[in-house]
Structure formats: C-alpha cells, structure tokens
Design an enzyme around this catalytic site. Structure first.
Site, PDB file in Angstrom:
ATOM      1  N   VAL A 280       0.835  -1.201   0.000  1.00 21.62           N
ATOM      2  CA  VAL A 280       0.000   0.000   0.000  1.00 21.62           C
ATOM      3  C   VAL A 280       0.868   1.248   0.000  1.00 21.62           C
ATOM      4  O   VAL A 280       0.600   2.225  -0.695  1.00 21.62           O
ATOM      5  CB  VAL A 280      -0.956  -0.002   1.205  1.00 21.62           C
ATOM      6  CG1 VAL A 280      -1.714   1.319   1.302  1.00 21.62           C
ATOM      7  CG2 VAL A 280      -1.933  -1.159   1.101  1.00 21.62           C
ATOM      8  N   ASP A 327       0.778  24.142 -42.418  1.00 21.90           N
ATOM      9  CA  ASP A 327       0.313  24.645 -43.697  1.00 21.90           C
ATOM     10  C   ASP A 327       0.512  26.156 -43.715  1.00 21.90           C
ATOM     11  O   ASP A 327       0.652  26.794 -42.671  1.00 21.90           O
ATOM     12  CB  ASP A 327      -1.165  24.298 -43.879  1.00 21.90           C
ATOM     13  CG  ASP A 327      -1.670  24.628 -45.274  1.00 21.90           C
ATOM     14  OD1 ASP A 327      -0.843  24.656 -46.201  1.00 21.90           O
ATOM     15  OD2 ASP A 327      -2.874  24.860 -45.425  1.00 21.90           O
TER      16      ASP A 327
END
Length: 818
Positions: A280, A327
């Site tokens: 844990v 682009d």
C-alpha cells in the site's frame, strides 16, 4: 459580335475526344464494369472486436499498480478506497476505449466527402445516377457547384476552375484544360484531371472516368489514413516507465522485509500484514487522478488560447514538440488575397482599369464581398483609393464579358465608355499589346521572386483582346499574419523548428517563409520548406522527422493532411477552414486557425508537464518515506511503526489533495525560453530520483527518530501516535517546497497557489481532529494528542522542509561561485 456565355451546362467534346464520348457507356457495359471494378465507394476497414479494445485499456503497468492498490484496499476491508480506485479504473478504461474510434470516425467523415449523385452520359443520354454506381469509362458531366464523383480525364471544358485545396493544399482554384499533362506531374499541376471529392468552382466540363473507389487519389489517402498507427505519446511512455520501476521496487522491498521478518521470528500473519502495508505504501494511488486532473486543467487553459483538445495526453505532448509542420494558407497567412504591390506610371489609372475588369461584388463597407478572391482583393485596394465598384457599374455599365480561360490566361470586360479592360498573365497580355512600359518584364520577375501573384492590366478600344495598351502590373499575395511572425520567433527561441508544407509554387513558398522568419535572409531551405506537397509527401516528411528523434506536431485543414495528422505525435486541425476529416483525425483543433495559438499551446503544454513532474516527485518522495520507515524499522527489529490504515490515511491526506493542488501551479513566465526536453530522456532522471530517495530518507529519519524516542519513553501506542502525525505534517509542509527546485517557497510566494495553502492548512487541522473524534480515533487506533505533542509534531514536521529549502540556497550559491 457574339460572345460566349459564362455558363455552359454540357459542352461539346473537343475534336480529339473519343467518339464514344458522344454516347457514353451503355447500361449493359456499365453494369459489367460495376461488377468488375466494384462500387465507387471508399472501403470500410475491419474493426477490432469491442472486447479486445476494452481489454487493451487495462494492460499498462500504471493500471496494474491501480489494480494492486484496489485489491489491497479490499483485502483490508477499506471498501471506500477500493471503490474509489475501481471508479478511476473504469473511467480511464472507458476514455481509452472511446478514443479507439477516432480512426473509424475519420474514415466515416472522409467517405461523406464523396458525391451522393453524379451526372453521366449513358446510351447517348445525360442521366443522374448514384455516385457509387459510377464506373471507369463513364462520361462524367460537371458544372459549378458539383462535387466530383470520381477521378477523371477532361475531354472538354469551358472556363473550368476546380477547388482542390482539400486534396492538394493549393490555395487558389486550379484552372483545367483539355490538354494532356506532362508525365509524372504532381497533383497540383494536373490540369487535365478531375479528382474525387473536389468541388467545381466555375465553368463546366466533360470528362472520362479513369478511377473509382479505392483507386482514386482520395481512396489512396483513405488507405494511408487506415494504415497509420497512433503514436505513443511521451507522457504515456514516461508514466509506463515509472510504473515498471515502482513495481520492481515494491516487489524487492516486500521480499526483503518479508525475509527479515522470518529471520526475526515473525509469524506468517504478521509478515503478511507487513507485506500488505508495504505494498500500500509503495503504490501512489493518487498518481492517475493527478495526471488526469492536470490534463483536464490543461484543457481549460488551452481553451483560453483558442485551442480545443480532443485527447487529454495531447496537452503534454504539444509541450515537448521539437518540430511543427504547418500549412501556409490561413495558418501562417491571413487566408485571403490582398494587393501588395502596384507597378506602372499611373497607379490610380492602373487600379481603375483593374477594378473595371472585375465581376466580384464588394459589400458596402469595402471589406468583403462575393466572388473570386483575387478580384475582391483588387476591389478592396481600389476602394481604399476612392474607386468604388458601384460607381463603375452605374457610370460605365458592362456591355459584355470575355470570361477567363486557361488557354488565353486572361479575361476582359467591355464597358459603356467603349473601353475594353483586360487582366491576365503578363506573357499573354504583353503578346497582344501594341505598347507597354519599359522594364515591365523585369518588374514582373521581381514580384514573382517576392512570392507575389502577378497580373498584367491593359486597355483596348476594340471588341477583341488585340492592340492593347499595357498599363502596368498588380502584385497580390496572401499576407502573413502579424501575430504569426512573432509566434515563429518565439518558437525559434523555444527551440521548436517550424516547417512549412504547402501546395503553392516553390518560389512563392520560399518568399513567404523568409518574410515570416521561418528562414533567415541568408539561410538555406534545408528541409524547412516543402512546396507542391502531396499527401504521400506530407506523410513522408512527418516520418522523416520522427526517424530523427523529433516530436512532431502537424497542422492541416484538407483531406490530404489527414494521414500526416494521424502519423504525427500531435495532429492539429483548423477549426474554421478544416474539413471534418482533419478534425476527426486530429488531437487538438485551433478555433482561430492561427499559428500563434500553437505556440501558446506549446507554452501551456510545457507548464503542464512541469506540474506533472513536480507532483510525481512529491508523490514518490512521500511513498519512499513511508517505505523507508517500514524498511528501517524491520532492519532495526523495531515494532511496526505504522498500521495499514495509517498508510492509507497518509496517502489520502498527504498525497491526493496536495498533489491535486500542485498541478494547478501557474506556468512559469519563461517556460518557452528553455529548449524542448528530449523525449528520449525519462521524466525522472538521476537528479530527480536522487531527490526522491534523499527526501524519502530524510522524512523516514525524522519519523523513526520520533518513533524510537517515544517507544522508549511512552510505549508503542504513543510512539505510533506521534510517528504517524509527524509523518503527515512532514509530507504536508514539504508540498510548499515541491513547487520549484530552484527557488524557495517564500521566493515563489506561499499564497501564489492559494489552493495548495488552503489544502495544507485544512489537512493539518483534520489530522489533529482525528485524534479527538472518538469514532476516527478508534478506527485508526490512535490516542488523543495534547497541545504540547501537537506543537512538537508540527515543529519536527517542519524539519524536512527546512532542510530542503536550505539546500536550495546552498546549491544556488555554490553554482554561482563556480
């Protein structure tokens, strides 16, 4: 004189067209070809079964850690923790499951581009049929407004302009002609071809279908899109590596402590409880939630930068981008033409003649309108000089129009004043002129080198384009966005390479690149500029950069960009001009189509990664401290200092809540002043792991010292009571120092992250409170905490933070001294 009309629904084939074009295919032949070639559709790709997609979401090491934590919590009857972790597992799995459908949605959107109906000639008659039934050899009839149903070779056309931007990236409509193309011509220069999915902008034509379905250029892109695999993001790889390290570390410590327990004579039950407690302690249950919250916060921050995020881990990925392939049109430039240069003896007369040769219509504000973008740019420039289009039409109404065509490369309008106004390509207008200004060819060459589109303007007195007087030249271009120039400079400063990919002419592309600052005046292209790029070229460019180790972001708006967007680490679609295909294939969408927004996203992405890394270090240091406390106690043969419930409480109070506040830290002002991090390097390098281990050891030393002292002076229950609270306070206060590795918490400002301050203070109050609430005290097996013990644990809890901050000051002075 009779002049042709501007619209022809079904032009007659040229003399060299096949005789079969007159009748087209017969219904029988078309049916046979349909059976042979298949339907004119983009094939659907086979999908993986849903159970395989869902199962794949639970195979990562990080999810394995969560499963361990869930099982351990259930074994300890901590059902609240087990349920919480289970919810995280389900939510994360569902998110990943639905992300797998991005490719299918992209394919569905791409299929929607195909024309639902097509007009063909069958048995000598024009017929409207389903586009899926078009076959090779069909005679296709197209006119303005049509979506081309299949790839075809033009047999005859009249003033035919086709918008191919989504396929080729060419910003202007392409002129078409019934003339054979040069062998091997790129898509943007195939003037004798029509392509599936493109739009007829003007005129009409007759064409013979050459390819349908998957064999079309659009079909080839669909195939590329279907075969491209999503890239593993740097964050996914980093977290998987950390998870594997934690699993190995956890197993090693559990085995070591279990072995020590047996050697010291502990019972099987006690060894099992100790091993479960260590498991844990080793699992940072809050880590997945923290990463998700950090990325969700990034969604909000990027929305403010006009960036919509479609995939959470894309936020961090954009932050480590080293190359942005973008682009030109609409992203780096304004996306509309303007007049940027005039050349002639009388610029007013030149603009008047140019405006008189336009059919576009400008609005009453002189800013926008309807019609060809080049003509609108001319009318706007004329408006700014006091030349109104409505005045022209009122005073000198047009008598007839000779439309533009690709053979003459010019158009003309004769008006009521008896003047014929002509605009077109210089070589064509000059050849029909009886007089021209000296140096006009040199001026045109200079404009072309600057990336301008050059139009020659002339006037005549007859009804034909002969014996003209050439007045001068108009140079037009799509201007750079002013903010894009600053953004490219910032990207360069941040170590991000900007690569421009466009369908424009190489000369135009290079000129714009230098104006934008992508290339310095004397800098060579060196792979930074790619003109006349095809879909395959774009995919190759992205793969080439990835092969060099770059983290690649790719922008796009057309169908031709979709495969490259999927291949890139981060795909960026245009929200305004982008097609549905690119938006579905992308990871993020720019709502303003602006390159500057990408640089802002890089800044936010880097800030998010910094916050995730500092939070991971904080969490792991806390887990290391808990493990070290248990390990050193076992080595020293001491009783177990912390019970499993104590560990779970510590992980809840000191891990989850402060960690969630840490990821809200504001982004560092100069984050883009640093070079991008190498994605090949781990999120936690030697330095970071050293911090984790050293901090954990310091926290463990302080806690064990308190435990050993109290064990001798007060007994086991009081020793656990004080050690537990000391460890909680130590980890809470240490959160203030975790914000920066190079500045102390008072230099950063303790209230600059008010959420963290509030959570630490509230958690400290709650920690004190559980010692005095009977139900919680019995559940946690604690004893009441006196005022003196409370003050003692707070002071001792401040020791790790004090040592860490003092080390920062010492390290800074040492670095300055050397």
């Amino acid at each position: 004189m009779t002049h042709p009309s501007t619209h022809l629904a079904e032009p007659a084939p040229a003399g060299n067209a096949q005789p079969a074009a007159e009748r087209g295919l017969s219904q029988e032949a078309a049916a046979a070809l349909l059976a042979q070639a298949g339907r004119n559709e983009l094939a659907k790709q086979a999908r993986r079964p849903a159970w395989k997609i869902l199962l794949g979401q639970y195979l990562s090491p990080l999810v394995g850690l969560l499963l361990i934590a869930c099982v351990v919590s259930a074994a300890l009857d901590e059902w609240a923790d087990a349920v919480a972790i289970g919810v995280i597992l389900v939510v994360n799995g569902l998110v990943g499951f639905f992300q797998e459908y991005r490719a299918e949605r992209a394919m569905a959107a791409l299929r929607s581009l195909t024309a639902p109906r097509a007009r063909v000639r069958r048995d000598g008659q024009a017929r409207l049929i389903a586009a899926a039934e078009v076959v090779p050899g069909d005679i296709l009839l197209v006119e303005a407004g049509d979506i081309v149903a299949a790839d075809a070779r033009i047999l005859a056309c009249y003033a035919l302009l086709v918008n191919e931007a989504t396929l080729t990236g060419e910003s202007m409509p392409t002129e078409k002609a019934a003339l054979a193309d040069a062998p091997g011509a790129p898509l943007a220069e195939r003037h004798n071809a029509l392509f599936m999915g493109t739009a007829i902008a003007n005129g009409s034509g007759v064409a013979c279908v050459t390819a349908t379905g998957a064999r079309t250029e659009l079909g080839k892109i669909a195939h590329l899109l279907a075969t491209v695999e999503d890239s593993v993001t740097p964050l996914q790889a980093q977290l998987a590596r950390i998870s594997r390290t934690l699993i190995l570390l956890c197993l090693a410590v559990v085995l070591l402590v279990a072995l020590l327990g047996f050697i010291q004579g502990m019972s099987w039950m006690n060894v099992l409880i100790l091993a479960v407690t260590l498991a844990v302690a080793a699992v940072p249950e809050g880590l997945p939630a923290v990463v998700t919250i950090a990325l969700a916060l990034g969604v909000q921050r990027m929305a403010a930068q006009r960036v919509l995020v479609r995939r959470l881990d894309a936020i961090e990925t954009i932050g480590c981008a080293t190359v942005v392939c973008t682009d030109k049109t609409g992203t780096l430039t304004m996306g509309n033409m303007i007049v940027r240069a005039l050349w002639g003896a009388d610029e007013h007369a030149l603009l008047f003649a140019a405006a008189a040769c336009c059919e576009a219509q400008l609005d009453s504000q002189g800013k926008a309108g309807v019609g060809d973008t080049t003509e609108l740019a001319i009318l706007v420039a004329a408006w700014e000089r006091g030349i109104r289009a409505e005045d022209l039409e009122r005073d000198f109404p047009r008598r007839f129009v000779i439309p533009f065509d690709s053979v003459r490369k010019s158009m003309a309008i004769r008006r009521a004043n008896g003047v014929l106004y002509v605009k077109g390509a210089l070589e064509m207008v000059l050849a029909r002129s009886r007089s021209a200004p000296e140096g006009v060819s040199e001026a045109a060459d200079d404009m072309a080198r600057r990336g301008l589109r050059v139009l020659a303007i002339a006037t005549g007195e007859g009804e034909t384009e002969e014996g003209l007087t050439l007045l001068g030249l108009v140079g037009l271009a799509d201007p750079p966005r002013p903010e894009a120039i600053a953004a490219i400079a910032e990207a360069r400063r941040a170590g991000v390479t900007t690569v421009m990919i466009t369908g424009d002419h190489p000369v135009t592309a290079e000129a714009i690149a230098r104006e934008l600052g992508i290339l310095a005046p004397d800098e060579a292209v060196q792979g930074r500029i790619h003109a006349r790029a095809t879909p395959g070229d774009k995919l190759r460019i992205v793969r080439d950069w990835k092969a060099q180790g770059a983290v690649v972001a790719m922008t796009g708006d057309g169908v031709n960009d979709a495969p490259a967007l999927r291949e890139a680490h981060i795909g960026i679609a245009m929200g305004i001009t982008g097609t549905e295909v690119t938006r579905e294939a992308a990871d993020i969408i720019l709502t303003d189509d602006n390159f500057a927004s990408i640089v802002g996203a890089v800044r936010e992405g880097r800030g998010i990664f910094d916050n995730i890394r500092k939070t991971v270090i904080y969490l792991l240091a806390g887990n290391a401290g808990e493990l070290a406390v248990m390990l050193f106690a076992a080595v020293l043969a001491l009783p177990i200092p912390l019970l499993p419930l104590h560990i779970l409480w510590i992980n809840l109070v000191t891990d989850s809540l402060p960690a969630l506040a840490l990821v809200t830290d504001p982004t560092d002002e100069d984050v883009n002043g640093r070079p991008p991090r190498d994605p090949a390097l781990p999120m936690l390098g030697r330095r970071e792991w050293s911090v984790v281990l050293a901090t954990g050891a310091l926290q463990a030393l302080v806690t064990l010292t308190v435990f050993a002292w109290a064990l001798q002076a007060r007994g086991l229950d009081e020793a656990r009571n004080l050690a537990f609270t000391t460890l909680v306070f130590g980890e809470l206060f240490r959160a203030f120092g975790a914000r920066r590795s190079d500045k102390t918490f008072w230099e950063v400002g303790i209230l600059s992250n008010w959420r963290l301050f509030a959570i630490v203070m509230l958690s400290a109050v709650v920690q004190i409170g559980i010692h005095h609430v009977p139900v919680m005290r019995e559940l946690m097996q604690l004893t009441p905490l006196s005022l003196s013990d409370c003050m003692l644990t707070i002071v001792i809890g401040l020791i790790p933070l004090t040592v860490i901050e003092a080390w920062k000051l010492f390290a800074r002075k040492w670095i300055r001294g050397h």
